[in-house]
Motif scaffolding. Sequence first.
Motif, PDB file in Angstrom:
ATOM      1  N   GLN A   6       8.436   6.445  -1.700  1.00  0.00           N
ATOM      2  CA  GLN A   6       7.285   5.672  -1.209  1.00  0.00           C
ATOM      3  C   GLN A   6       6.894   4.599  -2.214  1.00  0.00           C
ATOM      4  O   GLN A   6       6.555   3.481  -1.838  1.00  0.00           O
ATOM      5  CB  GLN A   6       6.089   6.590  -1.031  1.00  0.00           C
ATOM      6  N   ILE A   7       6.919   4.963  -3.482  1.00  0.00           N
ATOM      7  CA  ILE A   7       6.574   3.993  -4.523  1.00  0.00           C
ATOM      8  C   ILE A   7       7.574   2.835  -4.473  1.00  0.00           C
ATOM      9  O   ILE A   7       7.194   1.659  -4.510  1.00  0.00           O
ATOM     10  CB  ILE A   7       6.604   4.651  -5.909  1.00  0.00           C
ATOM     11  N   ALA A   8       8.849   3.171  -4.378  1.00  0.00           N
ATOM     12  CA  ALA A   8       9.868   2.129  -4.302  1.00  0.00           C
ATOM     13  C   ALA A   8       9.612   1.233  -3.086  1.00  0.00           C
ATOM     14  O   ALA A   8       9.697   0.014  -3.167  1.00  0.00           O
ATOM     15  CB  ALA A   8      11.253   2.752  -4.222  1.00  0.00           C
ATOM     16  N   ARG A   9       9.279   1.847  -1.964  1.00  0.00           N
ATOM     17  CA  ARG A   9       8.994   1.074  -0.754  1.00  0.00           C
ATOM     18  C   ARG A   9       7.795   0.129  -0.978  1.00  0.00           C
ATOM     19  O   ARG A   9       7.805  -1.020  -0.546  1.00  0.00           O
ATOM     20  CB  ARG A   9       8.713   2.023   0.414  1.00  0.00           C
ATOM     21  N   GLY A  10       6.813   0.634  -1.670  1.00  0.00           N
ATOM     22  CA  GLY A  10       5.632  -0.177  -1.925  1.00  0.00           C
ATOM     23  C   GLY A  10       5.894  -1.341  -2.865  1.00  0.00           C
ATOM     24  O   GLY A  10       5.084  -2.266  -2.955  1.00  0.00           O
ATOM     25  N   MET A  26       5.382   8.059   6.599  1.00  0.00           N
ATOM     26  CA  MET A  26       5.614   6.631   6.361  1.00  0.00           C
ATOM     27  C   MET A  26       7.010   6.308   5.860  1.00  0.00           C
ATOM     28  O   MET A  26       7.239   5.292   5.212  1.00  0.00           O
ATOM     29  CB  MET A  26       4.570   6.072   5.393  1.00  0.00           C
ATOM     30  N   LEU A  27       7.946   7.199   6.152  1.00  0.00           N
ATOM     31  CA  LEU A  27       9.353   6.948   5.837  1.00  0.00           C
ATOM     32  C   LEU A  27      10.163   7.394   7.047  1.00  0.00           C
ATOM     33  O   LEU A  27       9.720   8.234   7.810  1.00  0.00           O
ATOM     34  CB  LEU A  27       9.785   7.773   4.628  1.00  0.00           C
ATOM     35  N   TYR A  28      11.362   6.833   7.197  1.00  0.00           N
ATOM     36  CA  TYR A  28      12.264   7.332   8.230  1.00  0.00           C
ATOM     37  C   TYR A  28      13.064   8.474   7.639  1.00  0.00           C
ATOM     38  O   TYR A  28      13.893   8.262   6.772  1.00  0.00           O
ATOM     39  CB  TYR A  28      13.198   6.223   8.717  1.00  0.00           C
ATOM     40  N   TRP A  29      12.801   9.659   8.129  1.00  0.00           N
ATOM     41  CA  TRP A  29      13.381  10.851   7.522  1.00  0.00           C
ATOM     42  C   TRP A  29      14.872  10.962   7.735  1.00  0.00           C
ATOM     43  O   TRP A  29      15.563  11.613   6.978  1.00  0.00           O
ATOM     44  CB  TRP A  29      12.685  12.107   8.061  1.00  0.00           C
ATOM     45  N   ARG A  30      15.377  10.385   8.799  1.00  0.00           N
ATOM     46  CA  ARG A  30      16.811  10.535   9.057  1.00  0.00           C
ATOM     47  C   ARG A  30      17.613   9.477   8.318  1.00  0.00           C
ATOM     48  O   ARG A  30      18.836   9.516   8.290  1.00  0.00           O
ATOM     49  CB  ARG A  30      17.090  10.412  10.548  1.00  0.00           C
ATOM     50  N   LEU A  31      16.916   8.503   7.758  1.00  0.00           N
ATOM     51  CA  LEU A  31      17.608   7.468   6.993  1.00  0.00           C
ATOM     52  C   LEU A  31      17.623   7.866   5.518  1.00  0.00           C
ATOM     53  O   LEU A  31      16.779   8.625   5.069  1.00  0.00           O
ATOM     54  CB  LEU A  31      16.885   6.127   7.159  1.00  0.00           C
ATOM     55  N   SER A  32      18.567   7.308   4.787  1.00  0.00           N
ATOM     56  CA  SER A  32      18.595   7.572   3.356  1.00  0.00           C
ATOM     57  C   SER A  32      17.571   6.685   2.661  1.00  0.00           C
ATOM     58  O   SER A  32      16.985   5.797   3.278  1.00  0.00           O
ATOM     59  CB  SER A  32      19.988   7.280   2.812  1.00  0.00           C
ATOM     60  N   ALA A  33      17.384   6.931   1.364  1.00  0.00           N
ATOM     61  CA  ALA A  33      16.444   6.113   0.594  1.00  0.00           C
ATOM     62  C   ALA A  33      16.859   4.646   0.668  1.00  0.00           C
ATOM     63  O   ALA A  33      16.050   3.759   0.921  1.00  0.00           O
ATOM     64  CB  ALA A  33      16.422   6.576  -0.855  1.00  0.00           C
ATOM     65  N   MET A  37       0.856  -1.179   0.000  1.00  0.00           N
ATOM     66  CA  MET A  37       0.000   0.000   0.000  1.00  0.00           C
ATOM     67  C   MET A  37       0.894   1.231   0.000  1.00  0.00           C
ATOM     68  O   MET A  37       1.926   1.258   0.663  1.00  0.00           O
ATOM     69  CB  MET A  37      -0.863  -0.034   1.256  1.00  0.00           C
ATOM     70  N   ILE A  38       0.499   2.222  -0.761  1.00  0.00           N
ATOM     71  CA  ILE A  38       1.265   3.463  -0.817  1.00  0.00           C
ATOM     72  C   ILE A  38       0.301   4.630  -0.643  1.00  0.00           C
ATOM     73  O   ILE A  38      -0.702   4.702  -1.336  1.00  0.00           O
ATOM     74  CB  ILE A  38       1.975   3.608  -2.176  1.00  0.00           C
TER      75      ILE A  38
END
Lengths: 270, 328
Positions: free
Chosen positions: B156-160, B98-105, B91-92
Amino acid sequence: MNLLNVIWAEMKKSHRHNFNNRLMYFSLFVWPVIQFVDSYYAFKPFNLGQDSPLSRFVPVEKLGLFLITGCLAYIFFWSLVQSAWMMGYEREQGTLEIILLTPAPRTLVMFSRAAANLLEAVWLFSIFAVLTILFMGGLHVAHWWLIPIAVVILMLSAIVWGGFLNTIFLFSRDAGFLYTIFEAPMAFFSGVRMPVMAFPLWAKMIAYAFPLTFVLNILRSIVLDGKNLSAIFQPLLELFLILLCLIIASFILVRYAEKHAKETGNLTLF
Amino acid sequence: MLEAKKLVKYYTMKEKSGWFARKKQQIKAVNGLDLTIKRGEIVGLLGVNGAGKTTTIKMLSTLLAPTSGTLSIDGIDALQQPEAIKRRINMIAGGERMLYWRLSARENLMYFGRLYGLRGSALKNQCDELIKKVGLAESADRPVERYSKGMKQRLQIARGLINDPDYLFLDEPTLGLDAPVARQLRGMVKDLAKKKNKGILLTSHYLEEVEELCDHVYIIEKGHLLLHDTPTRIIQTIVKDRILLVVMDRLTQEDWTWLRQELDNRGIHTQKNETDEGTQLDMTAPFDLTAQFIALTHQRNFHLLRLESKKPNLEDAIIRLAEERELL
Ligand SMILES: Nc1ncnc2c1ncn2[C@@H]1O[C@H](COP(=O)(O)OP(=O)(O)OP(=O)(O)O)[C@@H](O)[C@H]1O
Ligand SMILES: [Mg+2]
């Protein structure tokens, strides 16, 4: 294997996420060192002879060792209260929802999270504690191999405790009150600076509500009193039972929390 | 195939009505929705704010338990075996959460990938591939907090896609993106369905987007299904009118009287404006009137400057539908 994978994921994440600010080490190192020094010198001005009330519970020459073990164990437990508190961020940021979207075993994630945060939070103070102990001397251990055992007991208990706290934070956005419950009261009642045995009955009852009390008791029996395994069998068993209860409770609570979230959609409320 | 039957979701809210007393209140967010998504197909879910779109998507994603109804994905009961389902879906949502902002992609993708049981070189390859696919290769190792909105959305798309899901649910994925980025995303969504054979459910408030992408559309209102059809047929059935816009050399009074009479006879509604260019006519009729109008202009040798036939779009249809519902 999946276990290691999830732990590794959490370690990488918390390293970058929770510890990328060097100030974090201030609260996990400088602050406890000050606390240790403070309590050590707070006892100094008093007459702590062989006949002092305190010496009935802690031999005066071992006071430093008593305090440093207290501070060390406290840091293990306290750092995980802090890490559990950061669950609030995951909820707000929506990453908690994404974790629940994956098939990863939830309870495992909770405990991995605790384990991952623990090592990073305590290594600096642990080095300080070891150096202090070597400097002060007076260690009294029955067998050398009891020391690694004591460390493992301390770590495992802290992880179970931390995992349990993480699950509590799954329930409510208002779990921040735990922070206030555990900061000063845990330090006081668990016997970090005062021997629990010296407490009045009512305080003893509160003391045994904190798993840290049991852990400290065992830790000090090993490194201060030179007790061997058979002598600490009973407290070990008690600790084991408490940890088992916490683990079982975590399993049940995680399931219940997820079920509750699925019914009310409360994960998006923050 | 994903099949949801008679999905119902009631939220129970406890309202304080005193120090200890609590009143229970029920909100019917989704009310008996039937929905199917086949693989390789893009399905749109439309409705006004609060119609129940997000609630529906969360039920399909197993993040919310339906109050009643059934949900099965490729024959697996999603309510009985959510774990098995979670491996096949993702789901996106739009926005920057819905991402960890301090982490990189890359770190974000590695983390979520591990939660799906990916590891080692399989994990690494999957992350590299997705980063390239969403065009974040150059900034893959920068913290997400330094990304623009569009970059976060692409991440987010990549995460999904990290678990290579068979079904993907997109909740307003182009929210707040500018036109070129949104178009890029639309291209990606189309490819996922047509080339990768994924089943996709999409909600969006941008109706051109839905019209362009979706094979068919569900329109819901207050949790009820209002209409289910292809965009073309929805437009045809709801908006019958065609509009023709014409600018011609200025008409004499006599010509205009004649033309109006002819148009009226054919059931064409006309509006006349005099502009600097000449006479402008807006004509509306429930059929394509271009040919008839041109025939009329030949009869009197009118000189046309401009002619524009407007096709109604999904937006016209939805607005018309809303107007009709208001009247009821
Ligand atoms: N967690 C919740 N608790 C109580 N009510 C909720 C909750 N989430 C949504 N609702 C209610 O359910 C209804 C449907 O909400 P939903 O978010 O599904 O709408 P939507 O179609 O996604 O709207 P939008 O276009 O604004 O995103 C609304 O009336 C909303 O107030
Ligand atoms: Mg929504």
